[in-house]
Design an enzyme around this catalytic site. Sequence first.
Site, PDB file in Angstrom:
ATOM      1  N   GLY A 134     124.479 100.062   0.542  1.00 25.26           N
ATOM      2  CA  GLY A 134     123.788 100.546  -0.636  1.00 25.26           C
ATOM      3  C   GLY A 134     124.204  99.715  -1.853  1.00 25.26           C
ATOM      4  O   GLY A 134     124.853  98.664  -1.715  1.00 25.26           O
ATOM      5  N   GLU A 178     125.227  64.551  20.037  1.00 32.25           N
ATOM      6  CA  GLU A 178     125.140  63.121  20.368  1.00 32.25           C
ATOM      7  C   GLU A 178     125.344  62.913  21.866  1.00 32.25           C
ATOM      8  O   GLU A 178     124.686  62.080  22.492  1.00 32.25           O
ATOM      9  CB  GLU A 178     126.237  62.321  19.645  1.00 32.25           C
ATOM     10  CG  GLU A 178     126.225  62.384  18.147  1.00 32.25           C
ATOM     11  CD  GLU A 178     127.054  63.539  17.604  1.00 32.25           C
ATOM     12  OE1 GLU A 178     126.978  64.659  18.152  1.00 32.25           O
ATOM     13  OE2 GLU A 178     127.773  63.334  16.612  1.00 32.25           O
ATOM     14  N   TRP A 185     112.288 105.889   6.866  1.00 28.46           N
ATOM     15  CA  TRP A 185     112.447 104.449   6.814  1.00 28.46           C
ATOM     16  C   TRP A 185     111.564 103.905   5.711  1.00 28.46           C
ATOM     17  O   TRP A 185     110.425 104.334   5.593  1.00 28.46           O
ATOM     18  CB  TRP A 185     112.046 103.803   8.148  1.00 28.46           C
ATOM     19  CG  TRP A 185     112.938 104.229   9.279  1.00 28.46           C
ATOM     20  CD1 TRP A 185     112.661 105.096  10.272  1.00 28.46           C
ATOM     21  CD2 TRP A 185     114.274 103.748   9.530  1.00 28.46           C
ATOM     22  NE1 TRP A 185     113.722 105.203  11.138  1.00 28.46           N
ATOM     23  CE2 TRP A 185     114.729 104.368  10.695  1.00 28.46           C
ATOM     24  CE3 TRP A 185     115.128 102.849   8.881  1.00 28.46           C
ATOM     25  CZ2 TRP A 185     116.002 104.142  11.235  1.00 28.46           C
ATOM     26  CZ3 TRP A 185     116.387 102.630   9.425  1.00 28.46           C
ATOM     27  CH2 TRP A 185     116.809 103.272  10.593  1.00 28.46           C
ATOM     28  N   ARG A 234     120.665  90.500  12.991  1.00 26.75           N
ATOM     29  CA  ARG A 234     122.003  91.001  13.372  1.00 26.75           C
ATOM     30  C   ARG A 234     122.549  90.239  14.568  1.00 26.75           C
ATOM     31  O   ARG A 234     123.748  89.964  14.642  1.00 26.75           O
ATOM     32  CB  ARG A 234     121.925  92.481  13.751  1.00 26.75           C
ATOM     33  CG  ARG A 234     121.802  93.423  12.584  1.00 26.75           C
ATOM     34  CD  ARG A 234     121.749  94.846  13.086  1.00 26.75           C
ATOM     35  NE  ARG A 234     121.495  95.803  12.022  1.00 26.75           N
ATOM     36  CZ  ARG A 234     121.188  97.077  12.225  1.00 26.75           C
ATOM     37  NH1 ARG A 234     121.106  97.557  13.456  1.00 26.75           N
ATOM     38  NH2 ARG A 234     120.984  97.885  11.213  1.00 26.75           N
ATOM     39  N   CYS A 278     131.684  63.151  14.827  1.00 26.76           N
ATOM     40  CA  CYS A 278     133.098  63.486  14.614  1.00 26.76           C
ATOM     41  C   CYS A 278     133.984  62.321  15.031  1.00 26.76           C
ATOM     42  O   CYS A 278     133.642  61.532  15.908  1.00 26.76           O
ATOM     43  CB  CYS A 278     133.466  64.753  15.373  1.00 26.76           C
ATOM     44  SG  CYS A 278     133.401  64.561  17.143  1.00 26.76           S
ATOM     45  N   CYS A 330     133.027  61.782  19.006  1.00 23.25           N
ATOM     46  CA  CYS A 330     131.689  61.236  19.267  1.00 23.25           C
ATOM     47  C   CYS A 330     131.581  59.795  18.786  1.00 23.25           C
ATOM     48  O   CYS A 330     130.802  59.018  19.327  1.00 23.25           O
ATOM     49  CB  CYS A 330     130.625  62.086  18.580  1.00 23.25           C
ATOM     50  SG  CYS A 330     130.430  63.665  19.399  1.00 23.25           S
ATOM     51  N   THR A 366     126.914 104.370   2.653  1.00 22.48           N
ATOM     52  CA  THR A 366     125.869 104.260   3.674  1.00 22.48           C
ATOM     53  C   THR A 366     126.279 104.983   4.952  1.00 22.48           C
ATOM     54  O   THR A 366     125.453 105.617   5.614  1.00 22.48           O
ATOM     55  CB  THR A 366     125.563 102.763   3.950  1.00 22.48           C
ATOM     56  OG1 THR A 366     125.134 102.188   2.718  1.00 22.48           O
ATOM     57  CG2 THR A 366     124.492 102.574   5.010  1.00 22.48           C
ATOM     58  N   ALA A 381     115.899  96.932   2.202  1.00 27.56           N
ATOM     59  CA  ALA A 381     114.472  97.265   2.257  1.00 27.56           C
ATOM     60  C   ALA A 381     114.177  98.139   1.057  1.00 27.56           C
ATOM     61  O   ALA A 381     114.886  99.124   0.813  1.00 27.56           O
ATOM     62  CB  ALA A 381     114.168  98.022   3.543  1.00 27.56           C
TER      63      ALA A 381
HETATM   64  N1  LIG Z   1     117.027 100.753   1.946  1.00 27.52           N
HETATM   65  C1  LIG Z   1     118.086 100.066   2.360  1.00 27.52           C
HETATM   66  O1  LIG Z   1     117.977  98.902   2.730  1.00 27.52           O
HETATM   67  C2  LIG Z   1     119.436 100.733   2.381  1.00 27.52           C
HETATM   68  C3  LIG Z   1     120.473 100.138   3.115  1.00 27.52           C
HETATM   69  C4  LIG Z   1     121.723 100.745   3.118  1.00 27.52           C
HETATM   70  C5  LIG Z   1     121.922 101.900   2.386  1.00 27.52           C
HETATM   71  N2  LIG Z   1     120.889 102.467   1.707  1.00 27.52           N
HETATM   72  C6  LIG Z   1     121.087 103.704   0.927  1.00 27.52           C
HETATM   73  O2  LIG Z   1     122.110 103.487  -0.025  1.00 27.52           O
HETATM   74  C7  LIG Z   1     122.699 104.739  -0.330  1.00 27.52           C
HETATM   75  C8  LIG Z   1     124.198 104.590  -0.356  1.00 27.52           C
HETATM   76  O3  LIG Z   1     124.556 103.833  -1.474  1.00 27.52           O
HETATM   77  P1  LIG Z   1     126.078 103.534  -1.822  1.00 27.52           P
HETATM   78  O4  LIG Z   1     126.128 102.596  -2.965  1.00 27.52           O
HETATM   79  O5  LIG Z   1     126.816 104.828  -1.903  1.00 27.52           O
HETATM   80  O6  LIG Z   1     126.523 102.851  -0.460  1.00 27.52           O
HETATM   81  P2  LIG Z   1     127.494 101.691  -0.040  1.00 27.52           P
HETATM   82  O7  LIG Z   1     127.302 100.480  -0.870  1.00 27.52           O
HETATM   83  O8  LIG Z   1     127.298 101.548   1.422  1.00 27.52           O
HETATM   84  O9  LIG Z   1     128.932 102.289  -0.276  1.00 27.52           O
HETATM   85  C9  LIG Z   1     129.471 102.346  -1.545  1.00 27.52           C
HETATM   86  C10 LIG Z   1     130.818 103.022  -1.461  1.00 27.52           C
HETATM   87  O10 LIG Z   1     131.705 102.224  -0.725  1.00 27.52           O
HETATM   88  C11 LIG Z   1     133.012 102.417  -1.197  1.00 27.52           C
HETATM   89  N3  LIG Z   1     133.608 101.112  -1.502  1.00 27.52           N
HETATM   90  C12 LIG Z   1     134.654 100.565  -0.830  1.00 27.52           C
HETATM   91  N4  LIG Z   1     134.961  99.382  -1.328  1.00 27.52           N
HETATM   92  C13 LIG Z   1     134.135  99.141  -2.347  1.00 27.52           C
HETATM   93  C14 LIG Z   1     134.005  98.061  -3.249  1.00 27.52           C
HETATM   94  N5  LIG Z   1     134.812  97.000  -3.210  1.00 27.52           N
HETATM   95  N6  LIG Z   1     133.037  98.130  -4.187  1.00 27.52           N
HETATM   96  C15 LIG Z   1     132.221  99.188  -4.250  1.00 27.52           C
HETATM   97  N7  LIG Z   1     132.302 100.252  -3.414  1.00 27.52           N
HETATM   98  C16 LIG Z   1     133.255 100.222  -2.465  1.00 27.52           C
HETATM   99  C17 LIG Z   1     132.917 103.289  -2.454  1.00 27.52           C
HETATM  100  O11 LIG Z   1     133.266 104.583  -2.054  1.00 27.52           O
HETATM  101  P3  LIG Z   1     134.394 105.405  -2.849  1.00 27.52           P
HETATM  102  O12 LIG Z   1     133.950 105.413  -4.294  1.00 27.52           O
HETATM  103  O13 LIG Z   1     134.357 106.748  -2.206  1.00 27.52           O
HETATM  104  O14 LIG Z   1     135.659 104.665  -2.668  1.00 27.52           O
HETATM  105  C18 LIG Z   1     131.446 103.239  -2.801  1.00 27.52           C
HETATM  106  O15 LIG Z   1     130.976 104.408  -3.384  1.00 27.52           O
HETATM  107  C19 LIG Z   1     122.205 105.720   0.711  1.00 27.52           C
HETATM  108  O16 LIG Z   1     121.232 106.544   0.123  1.00 27.52           O
HETATM  109  C20 LIG Z   1     121.589 104.840   1.768  1.00 27.52           C
HETATM  110  O17 LIG Z   1     120.537 105.483   2.448  1.00 27.52           O
HETATM  111  C21 LIG Z   1     119.656 101.911   1.685  1.00 27.52           C
END
Ligand SMILES: NC(=O)c1ccc[n+]([C@@H]2O[C@H](COP(=O)([O-])OP(=O)(O)OC[C@H]3O[C@@H](n4cnc5c(N)ncnc54)[C@H](OP(=O)(O)O)[C@@H]3O)[C@@H](O)[C@H]2O)c1
Length: 372
Positions: A303, A58, A176, A190, A81, A90, A202, A160
């Site tokens: 992941g 404003e 990728w 980001r 506000c 304002c 990840t 992705a």
């Molecule tokens: N294409 C895409 O966009 C993309 C993006 C990112 C990742 N990825 C792929 O995803 C894969 C990894 O998958 P991910 O599921 O292992 O990865 P994530 O989601 O990054 O990590 C999961 C891990 O985080 C830990 N964690 C900590 N707090 C948690 C909670 N509250 N809930 C769940 N988990 C928790 C656990 O490890 P602990 O069990 O050891 O505690 C769990 O195994 C890779 O292959 C990567 O390349 C793909």
Amino acid sequence: MPTQFESDQHAMRYALEIARRGLGNVEPNPAVGALVVAPDRTLVSEGWHREFGGPHAEVHAIQAAGNDLAGNDLFVTLEPCSHHGQTPPCVDLVLQHQFRRVVIGCSDPAAHVNGQGIAQLRENGVDVVEGICGAEAARLIAPFRTLQLNGRPWVHAKWAMTMDGRIASRTGHSKWISNERSREYVHQLRGRMDVILTGRGTVVADNPLLTARPEGARRPLRAVLDSTGESLTNDSQLLRTANEVPVAVFATAHCTDAEQARLQRAGVECIVVDADGRGRPDVDAVLLELGRRRCTNLLVESGPGILGALFDSEKVDELHVFVAPKIVGGVKALSPVGGLGRANIPELPNLQNVRTRDFEGDVLIQADVSRG
Ligand SMILES: NC(=O)c1ccc[n+]([C@@H]2O[C@H](COP(=O)([O-])OP(=O)(O)OC[C@H]3O[C@@H](n4cnc5c(N)ncnc54)[C@H](OP(=O)(O)O)[C@@H]3O)[C@@H](O)[C@H]2O)c1
């Protein structure tokens, strides 16, 4: 830039458009746009909130219009506000200028405003019109509202995937899936976030950097959920760059003192939160801690583990899903969202405001998760 409007809605849509220019610069404040419009609906001036702590929309619009504004209309996407914050109220400025009408998109959910600005204008005899493009105006400030009312950031989830719905092959390989143009867009996304969140899985599989390249308006905190903190090895890109761009690990009591000391020496902040039912950092506790730090927008780039926990806890607000024209196959290839999931189709979250864009063959599907 339009010079004359056909209707109040037309003017408000333009005010919303200019408000968006502040996104990424104004948080944790909301993005706001304002117009001074003559009674014949000619645009006199415009303004938007440009930066946190700076003058409100404003003020910019009124200053750009000059002095004698009596009898004009003021359009503002958010209720003016009524309190002394970093800038004076304002409402006082608006009253000084004796507008014919004040046309407002939506009210301000912040407890210290919440209708009081509108009430003060009306008590002083101003004709206030509320709710013009109300849904769009409310959507624009949804992250701000979530922080104000729920004490946590707005959660954007990005992934992705291939056309067969997989984010990694059966070996965990994922670089990728999307093309360069899509990844460029992710860097822009980001650059307007406060936090980029990922998980231990990840970090181990991809060793990501998670910075915005080139840098955007904000420099997001890179946060990892990892009970023990051990995924951030001394060689990991996150740890090695922690003194340049901040990194935090959300761990549980399973992170030893020695591990915490190692992380801290490397410049990584170690935040111990409560564990969930499976002994992992509780996602709700993590979000509330980030809300206490006034983080408004958080992007999840994880992941299925972390995405599953966030979906199960109903904390995902907006989706950015890239679908690449590829097929990976394999029952063990990863799908994007793990966790428990839903048992019955009628229980699925309602997705709204679905929009699609083409990125040289990849398709980006964006949607909001409805909470109503
Ligand atoms: N294409 C895409 O966009 C993309 C993006 C990112 C990742 N990825 C792929 O995803 C894969 C990894 O998958 P991910 O599921 O292992 O990865 P994530 O989601 O990054 O990590 C999961 C891990 O985080 C830990 N964690 C900590 N707090 C948690 C909670 N509250 N809930 C769940 N988990 C928790 C656990 O490890 P602990 O069990 O050891 O505690 C769990 O195994 C890779 O292959 C990567 O390349 C793909």
